[in-house]
Motif scaffolding. Structure first.
Motif, mmCIF file in Angstrom:
data_model
loop_
_atom_site.group_PDB
_atom_site.id
_atom_site.type_symbol
_atom_site.label_atom_id
_atom_site.label_comp_id
_atom_site.label_asym_id
_atom_site.label_seq_id
_atom_site.Cartn_x
_atom_site.Cartn_y
_atom_site.Cartn_z
ATOM 1 N N ARG A 6 0.842 -1.187 0.000
ATOM 2 C CA ARG A 6 0.000 0.000 0.000
ATOM 3 C C ARG A 6 0.878 1.238 0.000
ATOM 4 N NH1 ARG A 6 -1.821 -4.741 2.262
ATOM 5 N NH2 ARG A 6 -3.976 -4.740 2.945
ATOM 6 N N ALA A 8 0.956 5.366 1.043
ATOM 7 C CA ALA A 8 0.318 6.459 1.773
ATOM 8 C C ALA A 8 0.913 7.780 1.306
ATOM 9 C CB ALA A 8 0.518 6.304 3.275
ATOM 10 N N GLU A 58 -3.539 -0.413 -3.042
ATOM 11 C CA GLU A 58 -4.366 0.694 -2.572
ATOM 12 C C GLU A 58 -3.488 1.909 -2.309
ATOM 13 O OE1 GLU A 58 -8.301 -0.682 -0.464
ATOM 14 O OE2 GLU A 58 -6.651 -0.543 0.948
ATOM 15 N N TYR A 60 -3.561 5.423 0.090
ATOM 16 C CA TYR A 60 -4.196 6.163 1.179
ATOM 17 C C TYR A 60 -3.685 7.593 1.154
ATOM 18 C CZ TYR A 60 -4.752 1.359 2.824
ATOM 19 O OH TYR A 60 -5.024 0.022 2.912
ATOM 20 N N ARG A 94 -8.124 5.877 -1.137
ATOM 21 C CA ARG A 94 -8.960 6.012 0.056
ATOM 22 C C ARG A 94 -8.381 7.109 0.938
ATOM 23 N NH1 ARG A 94 -12.771 2.333 0.373
ATOM 24 N NH2 ARG A 94 -13.003 2.396 2.627
ATOM 25 N N ILE A 96 -7.711 8.749 4.659
ATOM 26 C CA ILE A 96 -7.481 8.352 6.049
ATOM 27 C C ILE A 96 -7.424 9.612 6.904
ATOM 28 C CG2 ILE A 96 -5.865 7.210 7.638
ATOM 29 C CD1 ILE A 96 -7.024 5.242 5.621
ATOM 30 N N ALA A 135 -3.523 3.204 8.970
ATOM 31 C CA ALA A 135 -4.383 2.465 8.042
ATOM 32 C C ALA A 135 -4.201 0.963 8.207
ATOM 33 C CB ALA A 135 -4.089 2.887 6.600
ATOM 34 N N GLY A 147 -10.319 3.708 6.145
ATOM 35 C CA GLY A 147 -10.629 5.001 5.553
ATOM 36 C C GLY A 147 -11.906 5.004 4.745
#
Length: 155
Positions: A6, A8, A58, A60, A94, A96, A135, A147
């Motif tokens: 993931r 961020a 994903e 974030y 998404r 957060i 997350a 999130g």
């Protein structure tokens, strides 16, 4: 817990911090700090370019809210970058809640002996790492995606 890396993103006015997880979603590590481009779409391209071929499941983006949960001056900035990313990324973006992440990042850097001038180039990267850790913890605790999606925010 789903497997897969993931990303961020901590959106700042001048810089954007990036952090990435390992495949098993156990560790969050700083990836890069990039300068904001003239447009949000160009910044989004730079964010994806920083991945250097890493496959992620994903993204974030930290959503800056004040302590009462209301939007701040930086909220629109983060949403704009999140929307630009969602238009070009092959994975879901998404948001957060990132309340106090910069405070946590600053405290961690000070505890490691860095002053604010030394920390400036990496503070956004450390904040992105804090967002990613939050997350991952949320997903471990709930078993659900952490999130909110952009669509959920518009509801």
């Amino acid at each position: 817990m789903r497997s897969g890396r993931r990303l961020a993103v901590d959106v700042g006015k001048v810089r954007v911090g990036l952090a990435i997880s390992d495949f098993h979603a156990i560790l969050a590590s700083g990836l890069a700090t990039i300068a904001r481009a003239e447009s949000d779409s160009e910044t989004a391209k730079q964010i994806l370019n920083a991945l250097q071929g890493e496959e992620i499941i994903e993204i974030y983006v930290g959503l800056p809210l004040n302590l009462s949960g209301a939007e701040t001056a930086s909220t629109a900035d983060a949403l704009s970058i999140a929307k630009a990313l969602s238009e070009i990324a092959a994975v879901e973006v998404r948001l957060i809640d990132e309340r106090l992440t910069t405070v946590s990042a600053t405290s961690a850097l000070q505890a490691s002996g860095k002053n604010s001038k030394q920390s400036r180039p990496i503070i956004d990267q450390v904040a992105a790492t804090v967002i990613l850790e939050q997350a991952l913890e949320l997903e471990k605790a709930s078993g659900a995606q952490p999130g909110k999606s952009l669509e959920q925010l518009n509801d």
